[in-house]
Design a protein around this motif. Structure first.
Motif, PDB file in Angstrom:
ATOM      1  N   VAL A  59       0.844  -1.190   0.000  1.00 43.15           N
ATOM      2  CA  VAL A  59       0.000   0.000   0.000  1.00 43.15           C
ATOM      3  C   VAL A  59       0.884   1.246   0.000  1.00 43.15           C
ATOM      4  CG1 VAL A  59      -1.798   1.294   1.208  1.00 43.15           C
ATOM      5  CG2 VAL A  59      -1.811  -1.215   1.269  1.00 43.15           C
ATOM      6  N   LEU A  60       0.664   2.118  -0.971  1.00 42.05           N
ATOM      7  CA  LEU A  60       1.389   3.383  -1.077  1.00 42.05           C
ATOM      8  C   LEU A  60       0.451   4.516  -0.670  1.00 42.05           C
ATOM      9  CD1 LEU A  60       3.054   2.757  -4.563  1.00 42.05           C
ATOM     10  CD2 LEU A  60       3.987   2.229  -2.307  1.00 42.05           C
ATOM     11  N   LYS A  61       0.909   5.388   0.229  1.00 37.78           N
ATOM     12  CA  LYS A  61       0.070   6.477   0.739  1.00 37.78           C
ATOM     13  C   LYS A  61       0.796   7.815   0.614  1.00 37.78           C
ATOM     14  CE  LYS A  61      -1.946   3.408   4.268  1.00 37.78           C
ATOM     15  NZ  LYS A  61      -2.208   3.230   5.725  1.00 37.78           N
ATOM     16  N   PRO A  62       1.076   8.262  -0.587  1.00 34.03           N
ATOM     17  CA  PRO A  62       1.787   9.540  -0.730  1.00 34.03           C
ATOM     18  C   PRO A  62       0.936  10.714  -0.245  1.00 34.03           C
ATOM     19  CG  PRO A  62       0.926   8.830  -2.848  1.00 34.03           C
ATOM     20  CD  PRO A  62       0.696   7.689  -1.894  1.00 34.03           C
ATOM     21  N   VAL A  63       1.582  11.642   0.442  1.00 35.30           N
ATOM     22  CA  VAL A  63       0.871  12.870   0.835  1.00 35.30           C
ATOM     23  C   VAL A  63       0.432  13.615  -0.419  1.00 35.30           C
ATOM     24  CG1 VAL A  63       1.081  15.089   2.027  1.00 35.30           C
ATOM     25  CG2 VAL A  63       2.118  13.018   3.009  1.00 35.30           C
ATOM     26  N   LYS A  64       1.339  13.638  -1.390  1.00 40.45           N
ATOM     27  CA  LYS A  64       1.025  14.205  -2.705  1.00 40.45           C
ATOM     28  C   LYS A  64       1.585  13.257  -3.763  1.00 40.45           C
ATOM     29  CE  LYS A  64       0.902  19.038  -1.231  1.00 40.45           C
ATOM     30  NZ  LYS A  64       1.471  20.407  -1.423  1.00 40.45           N
ATOM     31  N   ALA A  72       9.291   7.242  -7.636  1.00 34.56           N
ATOM     32  CA  ALA A  72      10.379   6.278  -7.802  1.00 34.56           C
ATOM     33  C   ALA A  72       9.896   4.859  -7.520  1.00 34.56           C
ATOM     34  CB  ALA A  72      11.537   6.642  -6.867  1.00 34.56           C
ATOM     35  N   ARG A  73       9.080   4.710  -6.451  1.00 31.91           N
ATOM     36  CA  ARG A  73       8.589   3.375  -6.117  1.00 31.91           C
ATOM     37  C   ARG A  73       7.638   2.861  -7.193  1.00 31.91           C
ATOM     38  NH1 ARG A  73       9.419  -1.381  -5.417  1.00 31.91           N
ATOM     39  NH2 ARG A  73       7.838  -2.623  -4.336  1.00 31.91           N
ATOM     40  N   ILE A  77       7.908  -0.605  -9.397  1.00 37.17           N
ATOM     41  CA  ILE A  77       6.850  -1.617  -9.491  1.00 37.17           C
ATOM     42  C   ILE A  77       6.511  -1.911 -10.943  1.00 37.17           C
ATOM     43  CG2 ILE A  77       4.419  -2.093  -8.961  1.00 37.17           C
ATOM     44  CD1 ILE A  77       4.805  -0.383  -6.413  1.00 37.17           C
ATOM     45  N   ALA A  78       6.579  -0.893 -11.782  1.00 43.64           N
ATOM     46  CA  ALA A  78       6.377  -1.009 -13.230  1.00 43.64           C
ATOM     47  C   ALA A  78       5.034  -1.649 -13.606  1.00 43.64           C
ATOM     48  CB  ALA A  78       7.521  -1.803 -13.858  1.00 43.64           C
ATOM     49  N   PRO A  79       3.921  -1.014 -13.208  1.00 46.58           N
ATOM     50  CA  PRO A  79       2.617  -1.568 -13.603  1.00 46.58           C
ATOM     51  C   PRO A  79       2.361  -1.351 -15.101  1.00 46.58           C
ATOM     52  CG  PRO A  79       2.321   0.574 -12.566  1.00 46.58           C
ATOM     53  CD  PRO A  79       3.789   0.236 -12.436  1.00 46.58           C
ATOM     54  N   ASP A  80       1.562  -2.236 -15.673  1.00 41.74           N
ATOM     55  CA  ASP A  80       1.139  -2.045 -17.060  1.00 41.74           C
ATOM     56  C   ASP A  80       0.035  -0.995 -17.157  1.00 41.74           C
ATOM     57  OD1 ASP A  80       2.792  -4.150 -18.189  1.00 41.74           O
ATOM     58  OD2 ASP A  80       1.441  -5.535 -17.159  1.00 41.74           O
TER      59      ASP A  80
END
Length: 334
Positions: A59-64, A72-73, A77-80
């Protein structure tokens, strides 16, 4: 197809569940940061985050979303493709460019109608007979990207925004998975939105939900339904805010704001025919049947809903309100 899902509220979980059950590989989830909730105002993870954590998905929770660490993350992960449902953050071009098939948003309107944060609410308030959902590729302009798929849904005469959104979340989840399937198979082509028919659906604030009882009954009814469950339509009674959560149309004739109560009904006048109050919520209390509320407060002939229209009363209200500053809350669009 490797996907990273972006979403935040409960309505987005339905689409996430559908993606998990599909043939696509969910590799991560993006959601808004934990937010204070409840009386203790403790930080609570979003419904999407909670569901993803149960699955054991990152789970990624960036403030912005423009934060360098997040970008970078996501690149690592390189999603399609990144399917999106009610994420609530503004995606920068740097993020949009990462997945080869882009970010595919499920939006709850038939685009280009009702671009913005509150399409379901605005469709009800405006009196639309039909709404729907669209999947489209996100671009920099608000909800303006090319559309992959569309479905339609009739709006019933008693539908609230909550009712309609529940139905659209279920049918829209299937539309989103079908869109991902078509993109992966190379058989689905996005089409640019028409230039005509664009309407905007900005977030509805508490101030927008105030009832104008001089308006026709049908308009009052639509505002009540469109603001249910949030932010809740409201008016004033004896100087305090009274939420109006459910009403029924009536053929009785009362002056705007005039109240009439029996043992089982509470009727209030509008700019046309009257409406019956069904469920209300007094300030600081739980929702209750309008008839129970009326019995508890013991209506008098002078009682009415809405601000007092007399010049004297308006002057007194202005004097009382002056120390508070009268500043309204600002909102930001998602």
């Amino acid at each position: 197809m490797r996907v990273v899902f972006a979403g935040t509220p409960e309505v987005a979980v339905i689409a996430l569940e559908a993606i998990v059950a599909s043939g696509h590989e969910l590799v991560a989830v993006v959601t808004r940061p934990d937010a204070p909730a409840g009386r203790g105002r403790k930080l609570v993870a979003s419904p999407v985050a909670q569901y993803a954590e149960e699955l054991g998905v990152e789970v990624l929770k960036p403030v912005k979303p423009r934060d360098p660490d997040f970008l970078a993350r996501l690149t690592e992960i390189a999603p399609d493709c990144c399917p999106v449902v009610a994420y609530g953050g503004l995606l920068p071009q740097a993020a949009l460019d990462i997945p080869p098939h882009g970010w595919i948003n499920l939006h709850f309107s038939v685009l280009p109608a009702w671009r913005g944060a509150a399409p379901v609410q605005h469709s009800i308030i405006s009196g639309d007979d039909v709404t729907g959902a669209s999947t489209f590729r996100i671009v920099k302009a608000l909800d303006a990207g090319p559309v992959y798929g569309v479905l339609t849904e009739p709006i019933g005469p008693k539908d609230t925004a909550g009712d309609l959104l529940t139905r659209l979340a279920a049918s829209g989840a299937k539309l989103l998975v079908d869109t991902l399937d078509g993109i992966e198979a190379g058989v689905l082509e996005a089409r640019e939105q028409p230039a005509d028919g664009v309407t905007l659906a900005p977030k509805i604030n508490v101030e927008d939900a105030e009832l104008d009882l001089t308006a026709p009954a049908q308009r009052v009814d639509r505002l009540v339904r469109g603001c249910n469950p949030a932010p809740g339509a409201w008016t004033t009674f004896r100087g305090e805010r009274l939420k109006v959560l459910e009403v029924e149309l009536s053929d009785e004739d009362l002056k705007p704001g005039e109240l009439q109560a029996t043992k089982s009904t509470v009727t209030v006048g509008t700019g046309s025919t009257a409406i019956r109050l069904v469920v209300v919520q007094p300030q600081g209390k739980k929702p209750m049947a309008a008839a129970d509320w009326a019995r508890g407060i013991r209506l008098t002939p002078e009682d009415h809903l809405g601000p007092d229209a007399s010049p004297t009363a308006q002057t007194e209200q202005a004097v009382q309100a002056e120390p508070a500053g009268g500043a309204g809350a600002e909102s930001s669009s998602a």
